[in-house]
Scaffold this motif. Structure first.
Motif, PDB file in Angstrom:
ATOM      1  N   MET A 187      74.338  88.462 -36.833  1.00  0.00           N
ATOM      2  CA  MET A 187      74.355  87.040 -36.848  1.00  0.00           C
ATOM      3  C   MET A 187      75.838  86.402 -37.052  1.00  0.00           C
ATOM      4  SD  MET A 187      72.266  84.220 -35.802  1.00  0.00           S
ATOM      5  CE  MET A 187      70.842  85.051 -35.954  1.00  0.00           C
ATOM      6  N   GLY A 188      76.395  86.128 -35.945  1.00  0.00           N
ATOM      7  CA  GLY A 188      77.959  86.049 -36.048  1.00  0.00           C
ATOM      8  C   GLY A 188      78.151  84.817 -36.946  1.00  0.00           C
ATOM      9  N   ASN A 189      77.238  84.030 -36.846  1.00  0.00           N
ATOM     10  CA  ASN A 189      77.645  82.482 -37.344  1.00  0.00           C
ATOM     11  C   ASN A 189      77.136  82.288 -38.819  1.00  0.00           C
ATOM     12  OD1 ASN A 189      75.356  82.221 -37.014  1.00  0.00           O
ATOM     13  ND2 ASN A 189      75.318  80.427 -35.592  1.00  0.00           N
ATOM     14  N   LEU A 190      76.893  83.347 -39.493  1.00  0.00           N
ATOM     15  CA  LEU A 190      76.530  83.232 -40.860  1.00  0.00           C
ATOM     16  C   LEU A 190      77.825  82.797 -41.775  1.00  0.00           C
ATOM     17  CD1 LEU A 190      74.072  83.813 -42.827  1.00  0.00           C
ATOM     18  CD2 LEU A 190      74.984  85.948 -43.132  1.00  0.00           C
ATOM     19  N   GLU A 191      77.521  81.872 -42.650  1.00  0.00           N
ATOM     20  CA  GLU A 191      78.529  81.249 -43.311  1.00  0.00           C
ATOM     21  C   GLU A 191      78.189  81.444 -44.724  1.00  0.00           C
ATOM     22  OE1 GLU A 191      80.383  77.263 -42.890  1.00  0.00           O
ATOM     23  OE2 GLU A 191      79.357  77.380 -40.888  1.00  0.00           O
ATOM     24  N   VAL A 192      79.199  81.808 -45.753  1.00  0.00           N
ATOM     25  CA  VAL A 192      78.646  81.434 -47.176  1.00  0.00           C
ATOM     26  C   VAL A 192      79.402  79.899 -47.563  1.00  0.00           C
ATOM     27  CG1 VAL A 192      79.347  82.302 -49.282  1.00  0.00           C
ATOM     28  CG2 VAL A 192      79.411  83.962 -47.684  1.00  0.00           C
ATOM     29  N   ILE A 193      78.216  79.314 -48.196  1.00  0.00           N
ATOM     30  CA  ILE A 193      78.561  77.794 -48.297  1.00  0.00           C
ATOM     31  C   ILE A 193      79.044  77.705 -49.635  1.00  0.00           C
ATOM     32  CG2 ILE A 193      77.361  75.413 -48.850  1.00  0.00           C
ATOM     33  CD1 ILE A 193      77.847  76.317 -45.901  1.00  0.00           C
ATOM     34  N   SER A 194      78.475  78.453 -50.442  1.00  0.00           N
ATOM     35  CA  SER A 194      78.714  78.516 -51.933  1.00  0.00           C
ATOM     36  C   SER A 194      78.515  79.989 -52.664  1.00  0.00           C
ATOM     37  CB  SER A 194      78.167  77.466 -52.774  1.00  0.00           C
ATOM     38  OG  SER A 194      78.358  77.454 -54.062  1.00  0.00           O
ATOM     39  N   ASN A 195      79.684  80.529 -52.942  1.00  0.00           N
ATOM     40  CA  ASN A 195      79.439  81.575 -53.807  1.00  0.00           C
ATOM     41  C   ASN A 195      79.352  81.476 -55.192  1.00  0.00           C
ATOM     42  OD1 ASN A 195      79.314  84.290 -54.339  1.00  0.00           O
ATOM     43  ND2 ASN A 195      81.537  84.773 -53.965  1.00  0.00           N
ATOM     44  N   ILE A 196      78.330  80.652 -55.772  1.00  0.00           N
ATOM     45  CA  ILE A 196      78.410  80.250 -57.065  1.00  0.00           C
ATOM     46  C   ILE A 196      77.575  81.432 -58.003  1.00  0.00           C
ATOM     47  CG2 ILE A 196      78.321  77.769 -56.850  1.00  0.00           C
ATOM     48  CD1 ILE A 196      75.064  78.289 -56.931  1.00  0.00           C
ATOM     49  N   LYS A 197      77.371  82.800 -57.227  1.00  0.00           N
ATOM     50  CA  LYS A 197      76.625  83.629 -57.930  1.00  0.00           C
ATOM     51  C   LYS A 197      75.410  83.056 -58.882  1.00  0.00           C
ATOM     52  CE  LYS A 197      80.623  87.002 -58.174  1.00  0.00           C
ATOM     53  NZ  LYS A 197      81.136  86.286 -56.974  1.00  0.00           N
ATOM     54  N   ALA A 198      74.580  82.476 -58.245  1.00  0.00           N
ATOM     55  CA  ALA A 198      73.252  82.234 -58.874  1.00  0.00           C
ATOM     56  C   ALA A 198      72.336  83.344 -59.653  1.00  0.00           C
ATOM     57  CB  ALA A 198      72.510  81.396 -57.936  1.00  0.00           C
ATOM     58  N   GLU A 199      72.089  83.104 -60.706  1.00  0.00           N
ATOM     59  CA  GLU A 199      71.200  84.205 -61.246  1.00  0.00           C
ATOM     60  C   GLU A 199      69.872  84.537 -60.458  1.00  0.00           C
ATOM     61  OE1 GLU A 199      71.171  86.844 -63.944  1.00  0.00           O
ATOM     62  OE2 GLU A 199      73.384  86.142 -63.248  1.00  0.00           O
ATOM     63  N   LEU A 200      69.337  83.196 -59.925  1.00  0.00           N
ATOM     64  CA  LEU A 200      68.344  83.333 -59.146  1.00  0.00           C
ATOM     65  C   LEU A 200      68.051  82.024 -58.243  1.00  0.00           C
ATOM     66  CD1 LEU A 200      65.494  84.394 -58.101  1.00  0.00           C
ATOM     67  CD2 LEU A 200      64.595  83.955 -60.417  1.00  0.00           C
ATOM     68  N   GLY A 201      68.900  82.244 -57.329  1.00  0.00           N
ATOM     69  CA  GLY A 201      68.944  80.657 -56.343  1.00  0.00           C
ATOM     70  C   GLY A 201      67.656  80.790 -55.778  1.00  0.00           C
ATOM     71  N   GLU A 202      67.215  79.543 -55.767  1.00  0.00           N
ATOM     72  CA  GLU A 202      65.782  79.334 -54.958  1.00  0.00           C
ATOM     73  C   GLU A 202      65.843  77.888 -54.353  1.00  0.00           C
ATOM     74  OE1 GLU A 202      62.980  79.831 -53.931  1.00  0.00           O
ATOM     75  OE2 GLU A 202      62.242  81.460 -54.611  1.00  0.00           O
ATOM     76  N   GLY A 203      64.752  77.634 -53.820  1.00  0.00           N
ATOM     77  CA  GLY A 203      64.316  76.335 -53.395  1.00  0.00           C
ATOM     78  C   GLY A 203      65.219  75.274 -52.591  1.00  0.00           C
ATOM     79  N   PRO A 204      66.093  75.645 -51.452  1.00  0.00           N
ATOM     80  CA  PRO A 204      66.873  74.610 -50.973  1.00  0.00           C
ATOM     81  C   PRO A 204      66.117  73.494 -50.338  1.00  0.00           C
ATOM     82  CG  PRO A 204      66.742  76.544 -49.285  1.00  0.00           C
ATOM     83  CD  PRO A 204      65.650  76.920 -50.857  1.00  0.00           C
ATOM     84  N   VAL A 205      66.569  72.441 -50.431  1.00  0.00           N
ATOM     85  CA  VAL A 205      65.918  71.020 -49.807  1.00  0.00           C
ATOM     86  C   VAL A 205      66.917  70.261 -49.138  1.00  0.00           C
ATOM     87  CG1 VAL A 205      65.936  70.063 -52.054  1.00  0.00           C
ATOM     88  CG2 VAL A 205      64.209  69.265 -50.179  1.00  0.00           C
ATOM     89  N   TRP A 206      66.995  69.992 -48.039  1.00  0.00           N
ATOM     90  CA  TRP A 206      67.923  68.911 -47.250  1.00  0.00           C
ATOM     91  C   TRP A 206      67.398  67.539 -47.508  1.00  0.00           C
ATOM     92  CZ3 TRP A 206      72.756  69.098 -45.289  1.00  0.00           C
ATOM     93  CH2 TRP A 206      73.077  68.129 -44.548  1.00  0.00           C
ATOM     94  N   ASP A 207      68.425  66.650 -47.780  1.00  0.00           N
ATOM     95  CA  ASP A 207      67.924  65.315 -48.023  1.00  0.00           C
ATOM     96  C   ASP A 207      68.818  64.520 -46.999  1.00  0.00           C
ATOM     97  OD1 ASP A 207      67.392  62.642 -48.739  1.00  0.00           O
ATOM     98  OD2 ASP A 207      68.632  62.452 -50.701  1.00  0.00           O
ATOM     99  N   ALA A 208      68.129  63.984 -46.047  1.00  0.00           N
ATOM    100  CA  ALA A 208      68.893  63.360 -44.931  1.00  0.00           C
ATOM    101  C   ALA A 208      69.414  61.990 -45.166  1.00  0.00           C
ATOM    102  CB  ALA A 208      67.906  63.263 -43.491  1.00  0.00           C
ATOM    103  N   ARG A 209      69.115  61.391 -46.148  1.00  0.00           N
ATOM    104  CA  ARG A 209      69.625  60.191 -46.573  1.00  0.00           C
ATOM    105  C   ARG A 209      70.983  60.464 -47.262  1.00  0.00           C
ATOM    106  NH1 ARG A 209      65.382  58.498 -50.871  1.00  0.00           N
ATOM    107  NH2 ARG A 209      65.787  60.504 -51.398  1.00  0.00           N
ATOM    108  N   SER A 210      71.103  61.471 -47.857  1.00  0.00           N
ATOM    109  CA  SER A 210      72.423  61.798 -48.777  1.00  0.00           C
ATOM    110  C   SER A 210      73.431  62.747 -47.977  1.00  0.00           C
ATOM    111  CB  SER A 210      72.327  62.005 -50.137  1.00  0.00           C
ATOM    112  OG  SER A 210      71.649  63.288 -50.047  1.00  0.00           O
ATOM    113  N   GLY A 211      72.665  63.251 -46.880  1.00  0.00           N
ATOM    114  CA  GLY A 211      73.385  64.257 -45.999  1.00  0.00           C
ATOM    115  C   GLY A 211      73.767  65.437 -47.167  1.00  0.00           C
TER     116      GLY A 211
END
Length: 291
Positions: A1-25
């Motif tokens: 998948m050539g267009n895979l981007e790293v948005i944030s390399n914050i090194k979360a211990e257990l990153g989870e539960g992404p949610v998009w808020d269309a109001r705030s973008g």
């Protein structure tokens, strides 16, 4: 998948539960073991961190502003301006060996969130529905690791993952009352493919499932159980995914690093990052909590 981007390399211990808020973008996601959640605005590039003070399983934008979150000790509201957490429901607070995990809102704006044992107790968790007036109903019990939630496009079915079962279950869902019935298995995940974790549904009614230990997010047809597509990631512990972006054609994917050996962390240094991939299919909007 050539267009895979790293948005944030914050090194979360257990990153989870992404949610998009269309109001705030903005996209929001949690670090359960880091006891914090993040917001990232792709247009400004701004990244913010909010401390929860206890494990945080899910965070959902609230229609009236701020957030509702499933924390270790119950359901709380959060005001990012004052950084104040207020208890909203003390459900399972007395069960000190449990914590809340994944949570999401149905089309009526109610919150569904489930629990799991932190001490390895099987079937100690449950799935709850939190109504706008504060009423709580237990929808399912005997759950080991309450995880992914998604509704069919017509809201007639709730798809649900108890990770330990290696399956996706479907319930008939009554949107008016928020009740479930007729549970059955619609997708089976072989153990060698990893453990099913968080999930999202696209505009064609197909499920996107994160595979813990499987290095991937996979797209399935819940009508047939068929595997349709895979997105491979440079991180073994893939936890969840959500559609976002202006056209809802970007999939945000969370990962974890908890429990990985030093050798594995050196091999997969992007573990714990938030990733984004542009897709040919669009997703569905996340629903804010309306209570």
């Amino acid at each position: 998948m050539g267009n895979l981007e790293v948005i944030s390399n914050i090194k979360a211990e257990l990153g989870e539960g992404p949610v998009w808020d269309a109001r705030s973008g903005a996209v929001y996601w949690v670090d359960i073991e880091g006891k914090r959640f993040f917001s990232h605005n792709p247009s400004s590039g701004q990244l913010e961190e909010h401390d929860a003070g206890q494990r945080i399983g899910a965070v959902v934008p609230r229609e009236q502003g701020g957030f509702i979150a499933a924390l270790e000790n119950g359901i709380f509201t959060y005001d990012p301006a004052s950084r104040e957490w207020i208890e909203w429901s003390d459900t399972e607070r007395d069960l000190t060996g449990n914590r809340f995990n994944d949570g999401k809102c149905d089309a009526a704006g109610r919150l569904l969130a489930g629990t799991m044992s932190t001490i390895g107790e099987p079937k100690a968790g449950a799935l709850y529905r939190f109504d706008l007036d504060g009423r709580v109903d237990r929808l399912e019990e005997g759950v080991s690791t309450s995880n992914g939630l998604a509704w069919s496009l017509d809201n007639q079915f709730l798809y649900y993952i108890d990770s330990n079962t290696q399956t996706v279950a479907a319930f008939d869902y009554d949107l008016e009352s928020g009740t479930v019935s007729g549970k059955r298995t619609v997708i089976e995940i072989p153990k060698e493919a990893g453990t099913p974790d968080g999930m999202s549904i696209d505009a064609e009614g197909m499920l996107w499932i994160a595979h813990w230990g499987g290095f991937k997010v996979a797209r399935f047809n819940p009508q047939t159980g068929e595997l349709l597509q895979e997105i491979r990631l440079p991180a073994p512990l893939v936890t969840s995914c959500a559609f976002g972006g202006e056209h809802l054609d970007e999939l945000y994917i969370t990962t974890a690093r908890v429990g990985l050996s030093q050798e594995k962390l050196e091999q997969y240094p992007l573990s714990g990052s938030l990733f984004k991939v542009k897709l040919a299919v669009k997703g569905t909007l996340s629903i804010p909590f309306k209570g």
